[in-house]
Design a protein around this motif. Structure first.
Motif, PDB file in Angstrom:
ATOM      1  N   TRP A  41       0.820  -1.209   0.000  1.00 47.49           N
ATOM      2  CA  TRP A  41       0.000   0.000   0.000  1.00 47.49           C
ATOM      3  C   TRP A  41       0.854   1.259   0.000  1.00 47.49           C
ATOM      4  O   TRP A  41       0.491   2.263  -0.633  1.00 47.49           O
ATOM      5  N   ARG A  42       1.995   1.196   0.649  1.00 49.15           N
ATOM      6  CA  ARG A  42       2.882   2.352   0.640  1.00 49.15           C
ATOM      7  C   ARG A  42       3.413   2.603  -0.781  1.00 49.15           C
ATOM      8  O   ARG A  42       3.444   3.755  -1.249  1.00 49.15           O
ATOM      9  N   GLU A  43       3.821   1.549  -1.468  1.00 54.82           N
ATOM     10  CA  GLU A  43       4.323   1.704  -2.834  1.00 54.82           C
ATOM     11  C   GLU A  43       3.223   2.176  -3.779  1.00 54.82           C
ATOM     12  O   GLU A  43       3.450   3.030  -4.644  1.00 54.82           O
ATOM     13  N   LEU A  44       2.039   1.614  -3.629  1.00 54.00           N
ATOM     14  CA  LEU A  44       0.923   2.044  -4.472  1.00 54.00           C
ATOM     15  C   LEU A  44       0.626   3.525  -4.260  1.00 54.00           C
ATOM     16  O   LEU A  44       0.362   4.262  -5.223  1.00 54.00           O
ATOM     17  N   ARG A  45       0.666   3.967  -3.009  1.00 54.60           N
ATOM     18  CA  ARG A  45       0.393   5.376  -2.725  1.00 54.60           C
ATOM     19  C   ARG A  45       1.435   6.277  -3.378  1.00 54.60           C
ATOM     20  O   ARG A  45       1.104   7.310  -3.973  1.00 54.60           O
ATOM     21  N   ILE A  46       2.698   5.853  -3.319  1.00 52.30           N
ATOM     22  CA  ILE A  46       3.774   6.659  -3.896  1.00 52.30           C
ATOM     23  C   ILE A  46       3.687   6.685  -5.418  1.00 52.30           C
ATOM     24  O   ILE A  46       3.842   7.739  -6.056  1.00 52.30           O
ATOM     25  N   LEU A  47       3.425   5.537  -6.026  1.00 51.87           N
ATOM     26  CA  LEU A  47       3.487   5.421  -7.480  1.00 51.87           C
ATOM     27  C   LEU A  47       2.211   5.872  -8.179  1.00 51.87           C
ATOM     28  O   LEU A  47       2.257   6.296  -9.338  1.00 51.87           O
ATOM     29  N   ALA A  48       1.060   5.768  -7.509  1.00 50.70           N
ATOM     30  CA  ALA A  48      -0.215   6.096  -8.161  1.00 50.70           C
ATOM     31  C   ALA A  48      -0.818   7.413  -7.689  1.00 50.70           C
ATOM     32  O   ALA A  48      -1.751   7.916  -8.311  1.00 50.70           O
ATOM     33  N   ARG A  49      -0.359   7.951  -6.592  1.00 54.49           N
ATOM     34  CA  ARG A  49      -0.793   9.256  -6.080  1.00 54.49           C
ATOM     35  C   ARG A  49      -2.326   9.385  -6.059  1.00 54.49           C
ATOM     36  O   ARG A  49      -2.905  10.210  -6.770  1.00 54.49           O
ATOM     37  N   PRO A  50      -3.009   8.562  -5.257  1.00 55.71           N
ATOM     38  CA  PRO A  50      -4.474   8.586  -5.237  1.00 55.71           C
ATOM     39  C   PRO A  50      -5.033   9.882  -4.679  1.00 55.71           C
ATOM     40  O   PRO A  50      -4.473  10.467  -3.741  1.00 55.71           O
ATOM     41  N   LEU A  51      -6.133  10.331  -5.270  1.00 57.00           N
ATOM     42  CA  LEU A  51      -6.828  11.515  -4.797  1.00 57.00           C
ATOM     43  C   LEU A  51      -8.321  11.215  -4.674  1.00 57.00           C
ATOM     44  O   LEU A  51      -8.863  10.374  -5.394  1.00 57.00           O
ATOM     45  N   SER A  52      -8.976  11.930  -3.757  1.00 57.39           N
ATOM     46  CA  SER A  52     -10.413  11.795  -3.551  1.00 57.39           C
ATOM     47  C   SER A  52     -11.043  13.169  -3.659  1.00 57.39           C
ATOM     48  O   SER A  52     -10.525  14.142  -3.115  1.00 57.39           O
ATOM     49  N   SER A  53     -12.180  13.252  -4.380  1.00 62.38           N
ATOM     50  CA  SER A  53     -12.863  14.531  -4.564  1.00 62.38           C
ATOM     51  C   SER A  53     -14.364  14.331  -4.415  1.00 62.38           C
ATOM     52  O   SER A  53     -14.894  13.248  -4.703  1.00 62.38           O
ATOM     53  N   ASN A  54     -15.029  15.392  -3.979  1.00 62.35           N
ATOM     54  CA  ASN A  54     -16.485  15.411  -3.981  1.00 62.35           C
ATOM     55  C   ASN A  54     -16.952  16.115  -5.252  1.00 62.35           C
ATOM     56  O   ASN A  54     -16.412  17.144  -5.637  1.00 62.35           O
ATOM     57  N   VAL A  55     -17.950  15.556  -5.917  1.00 61.51           N
ATOM     58  CA  VAL A  55     -18.509  16.162  -7.115  1.00 61.51           C
ATOM     59  C   VAL A  55     -20.026  16.132  -7.018  1.00 61.51           C
ATOM     60  O   VAL A  55     -20.600  15.417  -6.201  1.00 61.51           O
ATOM     61  N   GLY A  56     -20.676  16.923  -7.854  1.00 60.85           N
ATOM     62  CA  GLY A  56     -22.129  16.941  -7.863  1.00 60.85           C
ATOM     63  C   GLY A  56     -22.682  17.930  -6.865  1.00 60.85           C
ATOM     64  O   GLY A  56     -21.970  18.525  -6.047  1.00 60.85           O
ATOM     65  N   THR A  57     -23.991  18.109  -6.918  1.00 59.66           N
ATOM     66  CA  THR A  57     -24.668  19.054  -6.045  1.00 59.66           C
ATOM     67  C   THR A  57     -24.418  18.715  -4.580  1.00 59.66           C
ATOM     68  O   THR A  57     -24.607  17.577  -4.151  1.00 59.66           O
ATOM     69  N   GLN A  58     -23.949  19.715  -3.824  1.00 62.36           N
ATOM     70  CA  GLN A  58     -23.668  19.571  -2.393  1.00 62.36           C
ATOM     71  C   GLN A  58     -22.651  18.468  -2.120  1.00 62.36           C
ATOM     72  O   GLN A  58     -22.620  17.878  -1.051  1.00 62.36           O
ATOM     73  N   GLY A  59     -21.788  18.172  -3.111  1.00 65.21           N
ATOM     74  CA  GLY A  59     -20.753  17.171  -2.911  1.00 65.21           C
ATOM     75  C   GLY A  59     -21.296  15.794  -2.631  1.00 65.21           C
ATOM     76  O   GLY A  59     -20.668  14.991  -1.932  1.00 65.21           O
ATOM     77  N   ARG A  60     -22.471  15.473  -3.196  1.00 63.53           N
ATOM     78  CA  ARG A  60     -23.144  14.217  -2.859  1.00 63.53           C
ATOM     79  C   ARG A  60     -22.410  12.996  -3.414  1.00 63.53           C
ATOM     80  O   ARG A  60     -22.496  11.908  -2.861  1.00 63.53           O
ATOM     81  N   TYR A  61     -21.690  13.175  -4.496  1.00 60.93           N
ATOM     82  CA  TYR A  61     -21.047  12.044  -5.156  1.00 60.93           C
ATOM     83  C   TYR A  61     -19.537  12.159  -5.050  1.00 60.93           C
ATOM     84  O   TYR A  61     -18.989  13.250  -4.896  1.00 60.93           O
ATOM     85  N   ARG A  62     -18.880  11.010  -5.126  1.00 58.57           N
ATOM     86  CA  ARG A  62     -17.437  10.978  -4.982  1.00 58.57           C
ATOM     87  C   ARG A  62     -16.768  10.619  -6.301  1.00 58.57           C
ATOM     88  O   ARG A  62     -17.314   9.867  -7.112  1.00 58.57           O
ATOM     89  N   ALA A  63     -15.548  11.135  -6.486  1.00 55.43           N
ATOM     90  CA  ALA A  63     -14.702  10.732  -7.607  1.00 55.43           C
ATOM     91  C   ALA A  63     -13.305  10.480  -7.060  1.00 55.43           C
ATOM     92  O   ALA A  63     -12.730  11.338  -6.380  1.00 55.43           O
ATOM     93  N   HIS A  64     -12.783   9.295  -7.331  1.00 54.08           N
ATOM     94  CA  HIS A  64     -11.451   8.912  -6.888  1.00 54.08           C
ATOM     95  C   HIS A  64     -10.578   8.680  -8.118  1.00 54.08           C
ATOM     96  O   HIS A  64     -11.068   8.214  -9.154  1.00 54.08           O
ATOM     97  N   SER A  65      -9.288   8.968  -8.007  1.00 49.70           N
ATOM     98  CA  SER A  65      -8.435   8.942  -9.191  1.00 49.70           C
ATOM     99  C   SER A  65      -7.021   8.509  -8.857  1.00 49.70           C
ATOM    100  O   SER A  65      -6.531   8.709  -7.743  1.00 49.70           O
ATOM    101  N   VAL A  66      -6.359   7.888  -9.862  1.00 44.37           N
ATOM    102  CA  VAL A  66      -4.952   7.511  -9.767  1.00 44.37           C
ATOM    103  C   VAL A  66      -4.297   7.719 -11.131  1.00 44.37           C
ATOM    104  O   VAL A  66      -4.967   7.699 -12.175  1.00 44.37           O
ATOM    105  N   ASN A  67      -2.981   7.928 -11.105  1.00 48.47           N
ATOM    106  CA  ASN A  67      -2.161   7.976 -12.318  1.00 48.47           C
ATOM    107  C   ASN A  67      -0.924   7.151 -12.013  1.00 48.47           C
ATOM    108  O   ASN A  67      -0.064   7.562 -11.239  1.00 48.47           O
ATOM    109  N   PHE A  68      -0.822   5.976 -12.636  1.00 45.32           N
ATOM    110  CA  PHE A  68       0.122   4.940 -12.180  1.00 45.32           C
ATOM    111  C   PHE A  68       1.164   4.622 -13.239  1.00 45.32           C
ATOM    112  O   PHE A  68       0.825   4.360 -14.403  1.00 45.32           O
TER     113      PHE A  68
END
Length: 474
Positions: A41-68
């Motif tokens: 998990w440490r290597e994945l975090r370093i290499l993929a740089r995961p991010l979490s964001s709220n999207v949609g009205t009042q932040g109701r929905y989530r979007a998670h992203s990686v670039n690996f």
């Protein structure tokens, strides 16, 4: 205290999922380091740089992203975007993945500016889309116009420096062209920056959701994939639907489209590549495939630093007779979103939407959500996956295939880490990132040896393709 030393083992080429992409592909076997769970998990975090964001009205929905990209010495040419577009005081969600090729200049430009261009086009049509009273086809047309106009500007921003067309280049000497485009010494080096954008290209896959969360539009150029993941039978089964078509040499329909546009040119497609050189048939940039050869020879050949060896370019330029051979006209997919979540409040952990009456009857355990027998089942989330072609390559290499990989991932996501109570805001960690968990599933899942091989292979250049993933709840 006994200190454990790193454990090493040997991997063969066939052990590594995905496509080999580096020039160095031997000798095999190669050593890799066996990692424990925390190290993975440490290597994945370093290499993929995961991010979490709220999207949609009042932040109701989530979007998670990686670039690996597991090779730490290789700069990824993938990009992703998760943002919201303010149009007349209302927020549209905009997410996307972009797979650059030949370099990262154009993909960086597109990822940064495309959301702005789409926002501006939506703003120009604001009177027609206010209060959600719009025709979905109207938004589809705006989306298409924004993308085509943005791509057209890449070449014409440079041609405007020389009279506005390739024909006008004859009025300039090579020395004059060099003096114009090589302005690196000036603040912002505007002409040099504009010209470099023409040398490279990028695919693009972007999703747009309206402020009321009623409609979804997807625009696709190239071979990234949009996948809708919908629960069935209370999450026991999942409907996995690929929404997009690949625009590359693997698609016979795309190759036939190129051939029909260039009759009597047998070399417009060679070895399933456009002009024998380019795999994507639709993308941003790649101006040598969209303009006559004079654009490349007179402008790009005079850019410094530029081409050290023009021979590979001449191989396909001699086939360039009636451009353009590739297009930036996107495939647009529209879906009406059956928003059963609209009157619900979002569970802060996985984006699961739970109606208020149902919340009062829920008992939360460490491993599952157990509703009161008389309480209605909370609706399960739908997921939209946007992924570059590196993800598809990883899935195809797995014996289970993408369908089973995504199904098992979806089941695990809706059951993972419920909050201790319905009012507590849980602490998120990278392990809870939907995109990171999907990536881990694709490179080996719970098999630590498989995952370790991908993460720690002893090779000096990239050993798999860049992989970008955006997962959003819909």
């Amino acid at each position: 205290m006994i200190v454990e030393r790193a454990s090493y083992n040997w991997a063969y080429s066939e052990d590594i999922p995905g496509s080999r992409c580096g020039p160095e592909d031997g000798p095999w076997p190669r050593p890799y380091q066996v990692l424990d769970e925390d190290e993975i998990w440490r290597e994945l975090r370093i290499l993929a740089r995961p991010l979490s964001s709220n999207v949609g009205t009042q932040g109701r929905y989530r979007a998670h992203s990686v670039n690996f990209q597991p090779s730490p010495s290789t700069k990824t040419q993938d990009r992703y975007v998760v943002t919201q577009l303010n149009v007349g005081g209302r927020l549209w969600s905009f997410t996307g993945v972009f797979d650059g090729h030949l370099g990262d200049v154009t993909v960086e430009h597109v990822a940064h500016h495309l959301p702005i261009i789409v926002r501006d086009f939506l703003a120009e049509g604001e009177k027609s889309i206010q209060d959600g009273a719009y025709n979905p086809q109207y938004i589809s047309d705006l989306f298409t116009k924004a993308i085509i106009a943005f791509d057209d500007a890449i070449a014409h921003d440079v041609l405007d420096l020389f009279g506005g067309s390739v024909d006008k280049l004859d009025d300039y000497t090579d020395s004059q062209i060099r003096d114009t485009i090589n302005d690196q010494h000036l603040p912002g080096r505007p002409n040099h920056t504009k010209t470099r954008l023409c040398m490279y290209g990028t695919t693009a896959l972007v999703a747009l959701v309206d402020p009321d969360h009623k409609d979804l539009w997807i625009a696709n150029l190239g071979d990234c994939q949009a996948i809708m993941v919908t629960p069935k039978n209370n999450g026991k089964d999942w409907d996995i639907e690929v929404l997009t078509t690949s625009h590359n040499g693997d698609n016979d329909a795309e190759l036939e489209r190129v051939r029909k546009s260039h009759p009597n040119e047998p070399e417009c497609v060679v070895d399933r590549r456009v002009l024998g050189a380019l795999a994507p048939t639709r993308c941003f940039g790649d101006i040598p495939f969209k303009q006559p050869p004079a654009f490349t020879r007179r402008i790009l050949y005079n850019l410094h630093p530029g081409f050290h060896n023009t021979s590979p370019w001449e191989e396909f330029l001699k086939r360039n007779k009636t451009p353009p051979y590739i297009t930036a006209e996107p495939q647009i997919i529209h879906r009406r979103i059956d928003d059963t979540h609209a009157a619900a409040s979002a569970c802060p952990v996985t984006g699961i939407s739970v109606s208020v009456p149902a919340v009062k009857n829920l008992l939360w355990s460490k491993t599952s959500i157990i509703p009161h027998p008389e309480a209605p089942q909370p609706p399960l989330p739908r997921f939209l996956i946007l992924a570059s072609d590196g993800f598809a390559d990883l899935c195809e290499s797995d014996g289970e295939g993408p369908q089973r990989i995504i199904e098992s991932w979806a089941r695990s996501m809706v059951m993972r880490h419920p909050p201790e109570s319905v009012t507590d805001q849980p602490a998120w960690s990278e392990k809870d990132n939907m995109a990171l968990r999907l990536l881990r599933r694709a490179i080996g899942g719970e098999d630590r040896l498989k995952v370790s091989k991908v993460l720690t292979l002893d090779m000096d250049s990239a050993w798999i393709d860049d992989t970008s993933i955006v997962v959003q709840t819909i």
